[in-house]
Write a protein that holds these residues in place. Structure first.
Motif, PDB file in Angstrom:
ATOM      1  N   GLU A   1       0.819  -1.212   0.000  1.00 27.43           N
ATOM      2  CA  GLU A   1       0.000   0.000   0.000  1.00 27.43           C
ATOM      3  C   GLU A   1       0.854   1.264   0.000  1.00 27.43           C
ATOM      4  OE1 GLU A   1      -2.975   2.341   3.135  1.00 27.43           O
ATOM      5  OE2 GLU A   1      -1.512   0.856   3.795  1.00 27.43           O
ATOM      6  N   SER A   2       1.951   1.264   0.741  1.00 25.11           N
ATOM      7  CA  SER A   2       2.768   2.471   0.849  1.00 25.11           C
ATOM      8  C   SER A   2       3.298   2.917  -0.508  1.00 25.11           C
ATOM      9  CB  SER A   2       3.936   2.236   1.802  1.00 25.11           C
ATOM     10  OG  SER A   2       4.787   1.196   1.336  1.00 25.11           O
ATOM     11  N   VAL A   3       3.734   1.963  -1.322  1.00 22.81           N
ATOM     12  CA  VAL A   3       4.290   2.287  -2.640  1.00 22.81           C
ATOM     13  C   VAL A   3       3.186   2.733  -3.592  1.00 22.81           C
ATOM     14  CG1 VAL A   3       5.606   1.408  -4.595  1.00 22.81           C
ATOM     15  CG2 VAL A   3       6.166   0.657  -2.266  1.00 22.81           C
ATOM     16  N   VAL A   4       2.049   2.051  -3.546  1.00 23.88           N
ATOM     17  CA  VAL A   4       0.909   2.425  -4.394  1.00 23.88           C
ATOM     18  C   VAL A   4       0.445   3.843  -4.050  1.00 23.88           C
ATOM     19  CG1 VAL A   4      -1.465   1.879  -5.034  1.00 23.88           C
ATOM     20  CG2 VAL A   4       0.175   0.027  -4.660  1.00 23.88           C
ATOM     21  N   THR A   5       0.334   4.132  -2.766  1.00 16.17           N
ATOM     22  CA  THR A   5      -0.094   5.460  -2.324  1.00 16.17           C
ATOM     23  C   THR A   5       0.884   6.526  -2.789  1.00 16.17           C
ATOM     24  OG1 THR A   5      -1.176   4.530  -0.372  1.00 16.17           O
ATOM     25  CG2 THR A   5      -0.656   6.874  -0.308  1.00 16.17           C
ATOM     26  N   LEU A   6       2.174   6.244  -2.666  1.00 13.58           N
ATOM     27  CA  LEU A   6       3.201   7.188  -3.102  1.00 13.58           C
ATOM     28  C   LEU A   6       3.032   7.556  -4.565  1.00 13.58           C
ATOM     29  CD1 LEU A   6       5.922   8.695  -3.072  1.00 13.58           C
ATOM     30  CD2 LEU A   6       7.065   6.461  -3.303  1.00 13.58           C
ATOM     31  N   VAL A   7       2.897   6.569  -5.438  1.00 11.71           N
ATOM     32  CA  VAL A   7       2.809   6.838  -6.875  1.00 11.71           C
ATOM     33  C   VAL A   7       1.503   7.556  -7.206  1.00 11.71           C
ATOM     34  CG1 VAL A   7       2.784   5.797  -9.177  1.00 11.71           C
ATOM     35  CG2 VAL A   7       4.296   4.887  -7.405  1.00 11.71           C
ATOM     36  N   LYS A   8       0.418   7.159  -6.567  1.00 11.82           N
ATOM     37  CA  LYS A   8      -0.864   7.845  -6.806  1.00 11.82           C
ATOM     38  C   LYS A   8      -0.793   9.316  -6.397  1.00 11.82           C
ATOM     39  CE  LYS A   8      -4.138   3.966  -6.534  1.00 11.82           C
ATOM     40  NZ  LYS A   8      -5.269   3.369  -5.767  1.00 11.82           N
ATOM     41  N   MET A   9      -0.111   9.602  -5.299  1.00 11.41           N
ATOM     42  CA  MET A   9      -0.018  10.988  -4.831  1.00 11.41           C
ATOM     43  C   MET A   9       0.889  11.819  -5.723  1.00 11.41           C
ATOM     44  SD  MET A   9      -0.131  10.540  -0.666  1.00 11.41           S
ATOM     45  CE  MET A   9      -0.654  12.234  -0.317  1.00 11.41           C
ATOM     46  N   VAL A  10       1.956  11.217  -6.220  1.00 12.25           N
ATOM     47  CA  VAL A  10       2.803  11.920  -7.195  1.00 12.25           C
ATOM     48  C   VAL A  10       1.991  12.221  -8.453  1.00 12.25           C
ATOM     49  CG1 VAL A  10       4.803  11.708  -8.723  1.00 12.25           C
ATOM     50  CG2 VAL A  10       4.994  11.013  -6.327  1.00 12.25           C
ATOM     51  N   ASN A  11       1.225  11.239  -8.916  1.00 14.34           N
ATOM     52  CA  ASN A  11       0.412  11.430 -10.124  1.00 14.34           C
ATOM     53  C   ASN A  11      -0.638  12.518  -9.944  1.00 14.34           C
ATOM     54  OD1 ASN A  11       1.735   9.569 -11.713  1.00 14.34           O
ATOM     55  ND2 ASN A  11       0.266   7.921 -11.381  1.00 14.34           N
ATOM     56  N   GLU A  12      -1.296  12.536  -8.786  1.00 12.91           N
ATOM     57  CA  GLU A  12      -2.297  13.581  -8.565  1.00 12.91           C
ATOM     58  C   GLU A  12      -1.658  14.962  -8.573  1.00 12.91           C
ATOM     59  OE1 GLU A  12      -5.288  15.343  -5.161  1.00 12.91           O
ATOM     60  OE2 GLU A  12      -5.073  13.172  -5.278  1.00 12.91           O
ATOM     61  N   ALA A  13      -0.516  15.075  -7.927  1.00 14.02           N
ATOM     62  CA  ALA A  13       0.160  16.372  -7.874  1.00 14.02           C
ATOM     63  C   ALA A  13       0.575  16.833  -9.268  1.00 14.02           C
ATOM     64  CB  ALA A  13       1.376  16.297  -6.961  1.00 14.02           C
ATOM     65  N   THR A  14       1.218  15.963 -10.034  1.00 16.80           N
ATOM     66  CA  THR A  14       1.695  16.376 -11.355  1.00 16.80           C
ATOM     67  C   THR A  14       0.540  16.686 -12.304  1.00 16.80           C
ATOM     68  OG1 THR A  14       1.864  14.078 -12.121  1.00 16.80           O
ATOM     69  CG2 THR A  14       3.811  15.051 -11.110  1.00 16.80           C
ATOM     70  N   ALA A  15      -0.612  16.019 -12.117  1.00 17.76           N
ATOM     71  CA  ALA A  15      -1.777  16.274 -12.968  1.00 17.76           C
ATOM     72  C   ALA A  15      -2.379  17.648 -12.698  1.00 17.76           C
ATOM     73  CB  ALA A  15      -2.834  15.196 -12.754  1.00 17.76           C
ATOM     74  N   ASN A  16      -2.168  18.167 -11.488  1.00 15.20           N
ATOM     75  CA  ASN A  16      -2.828  19.416 -11.105  1.00 15.20           C
ATOM     76  C   ASN A  16      -1.894  20.613 -10.993  1.00 15.20           C
ATOM     77  OD1 ASN A  16      -5.839  18.807 -10.330  1.00 15.20           O
ATOM     78  ND2 ASN A  16      -4.649  17.079  -9.542  1.00 15.20           N
ATOM     79  N   ILE A  17      -0.600  20.398 -11.024  1.00 10.71           N
ATOM     80  CA  ILE A  17       0.340  21.507 -10.965  1.00 10.71           C
ATOM     81  C   ILE A  17       0.492  22.100 -12.364  1.00 10.71           C
ATOM     82  CG2 ILE A  17       2.740  22.170 -10.530  1.00 10.71           C
ATOM     83  CD1 ILE A  17       2.851  19.922  -8.445  1.00 10.71           C
ATOM     84  N   PRO A  18       0.197  23.387 -12.527  1.00 13.67           N
ATOM     85  CA  PRO A  18       0.295  24.008 -13.858  1.00 13.67           C
ATOM     86  C   PRO A  18       1.715  23.953 -14.397  1.00 13.67           C
ATOM     87  CG  PRO A  18      -0.899  25.429 -12.319  1.00 13.67           C
ATOM     88  CD  PRO A  18      -0.283  24.339 -11.503  1.00 13.67           C
TER      89      PRO A  18
END
Length: 362
Positions: free
Chosen positions: A341-358
């Motif tokens: 779970e820790s690794v999955v959560t990490l990648v999902k959070m990186v993806n959310e951030a990069t998708a929303n950072i202009p």
């Protein structure tokens, strides 16, 4: 600019000479026969110094909140910059949630000049150490950057959280410090007792038992602002003195600056409550649970069966070092089934951030 470098060189050289003098004259002091740990703290603290949550979780009214300011030191490298952008994205989200004592945020940029992300991330520009003084160990710029920030910035909060670019905040962080103690994560590889003979050069016997030095680095640490103002110059001086000493440099290697902070905190009588739940470090920590921070310092390598292949590049991998000269792309592939779970959560959070950072990747 030349005069400025001369001034900084003289200032640092004088500071190192001063602390070296103090260390020498106090090195023959007798050892204090004191009990370590709980004897330094309030009787309301649990006897075990490593605890999961504060004993007193009450908050009172909204006026009793003890806000802390989050500070992250960074260079202007691509590597540090994309991590800071991801970190700040999650800081903003978590700050607005209940149970947060998170106040302001500052990226302390020790490149000596502004960059193009000044309007995106609240930033204080600090001067780096004079050329050559870090001896190739760039982390020595961290304590010097904190000294400048604490002296020059208008910091509203009474507490500071020292964090790092490769931290992702997964839950709102309460102020874990209390009763004059800091709050810090215990690192298994910081072993003051093992290196007592080396550390006595900087923490003389008259200062107390070696166990007064907590097994911490400077991050993550929540500490009172006034305490940190006293600790930071000593931290800078001890770091430079340690790096200059071949025996100490060989003993501590890349964690030298962490030892320097632990020593400096002890020298000023600032003990720390040790919180194992402060953060996790995938892939070794597999569950997020009630932790507050993911520290992605280690590479995560897995085969397609979801089995860890640490030490060998996996069929699926996430390692921040893969993106030292270019930011990671948006929408990184998720790990295969079976990955913790820790690794999955990490990648999902990186993806959310990069998708929303202009303007990601620019």
């Amino acid at each position: 600019m030349g005069c400025g470098n001369v001034f900084f060189t003289l200032l640092i050289s004088f500071s190192v000479a001063l602390i070296t003098y103090n260390i020498i004259i106090s090195s023959n002091a007798p050892l204090k026969q004191e009990l370590p740990g709980p004897s330094r703290s309030s009787s309301s603290i649990i006897v075990d110094p490593i605890i999961k949550m504060p004993v007193d979780k009450s908050r009172g009214g909204s006026g009793s909140k003890r806000l802390f300011h989050t500070a992250v030191t960074a260079s202007d490298s691509v590597y540090n910059t994309w991590q800071c952008r991801v970190m700040y994205y999650w800081f903003k989200k978590m700050k607005e949630t209940p149970n947060s004592d998170m106040g302001g945020f500052t990226r302390i940029l020790h490149s000596g000049k502004a960059d193009k992300h000044m309007n995106e991330i609240p930033t204080f520009v600090a001067q780096p150490l004079p050329s050559g003084m870090d001896q190739g160990y760039i982390v020595l710029n961290r304590p010097w950057a904190f000294v400048q920030w604490l002296q020059q910035a208008d910091i509203k909060e009474d507490y500071i959280l020292m964090s790092e670019p490769d931290h992702i905040i997964v839950k709102p962080i309460p102020n874990l410090s209390r009763d004059g103690l800091g709050a810090a994560f215990p690192f298994f590889y910081i072993e003051p007792k093992k290196y007592e003979s080396v550390l006595r050069k900087y923490f003389p016997e008259e200062k107390g038992p070696i166990t007064d030095i907590d097994p911490i680095g400077n991050s993550p640490v929540i500490v009172g602002k006034e305490s940190l103002k006293k600790i930071a110059p000593t931290w800078m001086n001890v770091s430079l003195a340690m790096k200059k000493d071949p025996e100490t440099d060989k003993a501590f290697g890349w964690v030298l600056e962490m030892y320097a902070y632990a020593v400096s905190s002890a020298l000023h009588g600032v003990g720390n409550i040790l919180y194992k739940d402060f953060m996790i470090q995938p892939p070794w920590d597999t569950e997020v649970g009630k932790k507050f921070i993911i520290h992605y310092t280690y590479g995560c390598d897995y085969n397609m069966k979801g089995e860890l292949t640490y030490g060998k590049i996996g069929e699926w991998r996430f390692d921040k070092r893969s993106y030292d000269s270019v930011a990671p792309p948006r929408n990184l592939p998720l790990p295969p089934p079976g990955v913790p779970e820790s690794v999955v959560t990490l990648v999902k959070m990186v993806n959310e951030a990069t998708a929303n950072i202009p303007n990601w990747g620019s």
